[in-house]
Scaffold this motif. Structure first.
Motif, PDB file in Angstrom:
ATOM      1  N   SER A   1       0.912  -1.188   0.094  1.00  0.00           N
ATOM      2  CA  SER A   1       0.035  -0.026  -0.129  1.00  0.00           C
ATOM      3  C   SER A   1       0.908   1.211  -0.024  1.00  0.00           C
ATOM      4  O   SER A   1       1.731   1.268   0.732  1.00  0.00           O
ATOM      5  CB  SER A   1      -0.948  -0.043   1.132  1.00  0.00           C
ATOM      6  OG  SER A   1      -1.864  -1.135   1.238  1.00  0.00           O
ATOM      7  N   TYR A   2       0.556   2.188  -0.790  1.00  0.00           N
ATOM      8  CA  TYR A   2       0.986   3.510  -0.566  1.00  0.00           C
ATOM      9  C   TYR A   2      -0.072   4.582  -0.320  1.00  0.00           C
ATOM     10  O   TYR A   2      -1.032   4.510  -0.822  1.00  0.00           O
ATOM     11  CB  TYR A   2       1.414   3.872  -2.117  1.00  0.00           C
ATOM     12  CG  TYR A   2       2.578   2.996  -2.669  1.00  0.00           C
ATOM     13  CD1 TYR A   2       3.903   3.361  -2.559  1.00  0.00           C
ATOM     14  CD2 TYR A   2       2.211   1.966  -3.630  1.00  0.00           C
ATOM     15  CE1 TYR A   2       4.934   2.494  -2.974  1.00  0.00           C
ATOM     16  CE2 TYR A   2       3.387   1.039  -4.181  1.00  0.00           C
ATOM     17  CZ  TYR A   2       4.540   1.336  -3.677  1.00  0.00           C
ATOM     18  OH  TYR A   2       5.554   0.483  -4.338  1.00  0.00           O
ATOM     19  N   LEU A   3       0.344   5.221   0.692  1.00  0.00           N
ATOM     20  CA  LEU A   3      -0.553   6.124   1.302  1.00  0.00           C
ATOM     21  C   LEU A   3      -0.080   7.600   1.700  1.00  0.00           C
ATOM     22  O   LEU A   3       1.154   7.603   1.718  1.00  0.00           O
ATOM     23  CB  LEU A   3      -1.013   5.750   2.804  1.00  0.00           C
ATOM     24  CG  LEU A   3      -1.626   4.141   2.690  1.00  0.00           C
ATOM     25  CD1 LEU A   3      -1.795   3.577   4.125  1.00  0.00           C
ATOM     26  CD2 LEU A   3      -3.109   4.153   2.087  1.00  0.00           C
ATOM     27  N   TRP A   4      -0.741   8.659   1.662  1.00  0.00           N
ATOM     28  CA  TRP A   4      -0.194   9.675   2.017  1.00  0.00           C
ATOM     29  C   TRP A   4       0.028   9.812   3.551  1.00  0.00           C
ATOM     30  O   TRP A   4      -0.527   9.354   4.364  1.00  0.00           O
ATOM     31  CB  TRP A   4      -1.144  11.005   1.778  1.00  0.00           C
ATOM     32  CG  TRP A   4      -1.287  11.080   0.342  1.00  0.00           C
ATOM     33  CD1 TRP A   4      -2.317  11.028  -0.508  1.00  0.00           C
ATOM     34  CD2 TRP A   4      -0.049  11.385  -0.890  1.00  0.00           C
ATOM     35  NE1 TRP A   4      -1.962  11.163  -1.825  1.00  0.00           N
ATOM     36  CE2 TRP A   4      -0.564  11.384  -1.987  1.00  0.00           C
ATOM     37  CE3 TRP A   4       1.293  11.688  -0.623  1.00  0.00           C
ATOM     38  CZ2 TRP A   4       0.015  11.937  -3.155  1.00  0.00           C
ATOM     39  CZ3 TRP A   4       1.922  11.953  -1.657  1.00  0.00           C
ATOM     40  CH2 TRP A   4       1.172  12.120  -2.995  1.00  0.00           C
TER      41      TRP A   4
ATOM     42  N   ASP B   1       4.700  13.415   2.303  1.00  0.00           N
ATOM     43  CA  ASP B   1       5.339  12.331   2.495  1.00  0.00           C
ATOM     44  C   ASP B   1       4.365  11.110   2.316  1.00  0.00           C
ATOM     45  O   ASP B   1       3.331  10.998   2.552  1.00  0.00           O
ATOM     46  CB  ASP B   1       6.166  12.126   3.874  1.00  0.00           C
ATOM     47  CG  ASP B   1       7.122  13.145   4.253  1.00  0.00           C
ATOM     48  OD1 ASP B   1       7.479  13.916   3.485  1.00  0.00           O
ATOM     49  OD2 ASP B   1       7.279  13.128   5.366  1.00  0.00           O
ATOM     50  N   ILE B   2       5.358   9.984   1.529  1.00  0.00           N
ATOM     51  CA  ILE B   2       4.230   8.777   1.156  1.00  0.00           C
ATOM     52  C   ILE B   2       4.857   7.685   2.299  1.00  0.00           C
ATOM     53  O   ILE B   2       5.850   7.420   2.531  1.00  0.00           O
ATOM     54  CB  ILE B   2       4.799   8.396  -0.270  1.00  0.00           C
ATOM     55  CG1 ILE B   2       4.341   9.511  -1.220  1.00  0.00           C
ATOM     56  CG2 ILE B   2       4.181   6.945  -0.606  1.00  0.00           C
ATOM     57  CD1 ILE B   2       4.828   9.040  -2.567  1.00  0.00           C
ATOM     58  N   ARG B   3       3.684   7.198   2.718  1.00  0.00           N
ATOM     59  CA  ARG B   3       3.806   6.019   3.682  1.00  0.00           C
ATOM     60  C   ARG B   3       3.775   4.542   2.821  1.00  0.00           C
ATOM     61  O   ARG B   3       2.665   4.371   2.274  1.00  0.00           O
ATOM     62  CB  ARG B   3       3.142   5.919   4.896  1.00  0.00           C
ATOM     63  CG  ARG B   3       2.869   4.931   5.923  1.00  0.00           C
ATOM     64  CD  ARG B   3       1.692   4.679   6.881  1.00  0.00           C
ATOM     65  NE  ARG B   3       1.698   3.727   7.904  1.00  0.00           N
ATOM     66  CZ  ARG B   3       2.362   3.904   8.993  1.00  0.00           C
ATOM     67  NH1 ARG B   3       3.060   4.761   9.396  1.00  0.00           N
ATOM     68  NH2 ARG B   3       2.237   2.762   9.797  1.00  0.00           N
ATOM     69  N   VAL B   4       4.802   3.551   2.696  1.00  0.00           N
ATOM     70  CA  VAL B   4       4.546   2.417   2.209  1.00  0.00           C
ATOM     71  C   VAL B   4       4.428   1.531   3.278  1.00  0.00           C
ATOM     72  O   VAL B   4       5.118   1.556   4.103  1.00  0.00           O
ATOM     73  CB  VAL B   4       6.023   2.334   1.334  1.00  0.00           C
ATOM     74  CG1 VAL B   4       5.904   1.141   0.616  1.00  0.00           C
ATOM     75  CG2 VAL B   4       6.230   3.542   0.520  1.00  0.00           C
ATOM     76  N   GLU B   5       3.361   0.650   2.938  1.00  0.00           N
ATOM     77  CA  GLU B   5       3.183  -0.555   4.013  1.00  0.00           C
ATOM     78  C   GLU B   5       3.170  -1.820   3.444  1.00  0.00           C
ATOM     79  O   GLU B   5       2.752  -1.741   2.044  1.00  0.00           O
ATOM     80  CB  GLU B   5       1.912  -0.308   4.707  1.00  0.00           C
ATOM     81  CG  GLU B   5       1.534   0.994   5.613  1.00  0.00           C
ATOM     82  CD  GLU B   5       0.067   0.961   6.098  1.00  0.00           C
ATOM     83  OE1 GLU B   5      -0.795   0.253   5.537  1.00  0.00           O
ATOM     84  OE2 GLU B   5       0.020   1.968   6.985  1.00  0.00           O
TER      85      GLU B   5
END
Length: 90
Positions: A51-54, A61-65
């Motif tokens: 997942s790519y989330l703001w 910034d992008i949060r990568v899960e």
């Protein structure tokens, strides 16, 4: 290698690949996510969620899960995340 170590190794590898394109390449596709099947380093069949989330606000910034788990045990597995910071203007 234990089953947990194998899942962690797969999750670390997937997280590296998920972050490799960098912020500029990913910003046009965020938010986005996908689930697919694959194999761990030891050859076990698993599911990968990416997942790519703001992180806070769109355009930041992008949060990568990443979550890696056995197909029949989706509540168990390894979940990792990393933040890709938005580049500062030159």
């Amino acid at each position: 290698m234990s089953a947990q170590d194998d899942l962690e190794a797969a999750a670390r590898e997937e997280l590296e690949q998920a972050c490799a394109p960098g912020w500029r390449a990913l910003c046009g596709h965020t938010p986005w996510g996908d689930t697919f099947e694959g194999f761990t380093p030891a050859g076990r069949e698993v599911c990968f969620e990416r997942s790519y989330l703001w992180e806070v606000e769109a355009g930041g910034d992008i949060r990568v899960e990443v979550n890696v788990y056995e197909p029949r045990a989706d509540d168990e597995g390894v979940r990792l995340h990393r933040t890709i910071p938005r580049p500062t203007p030159a």
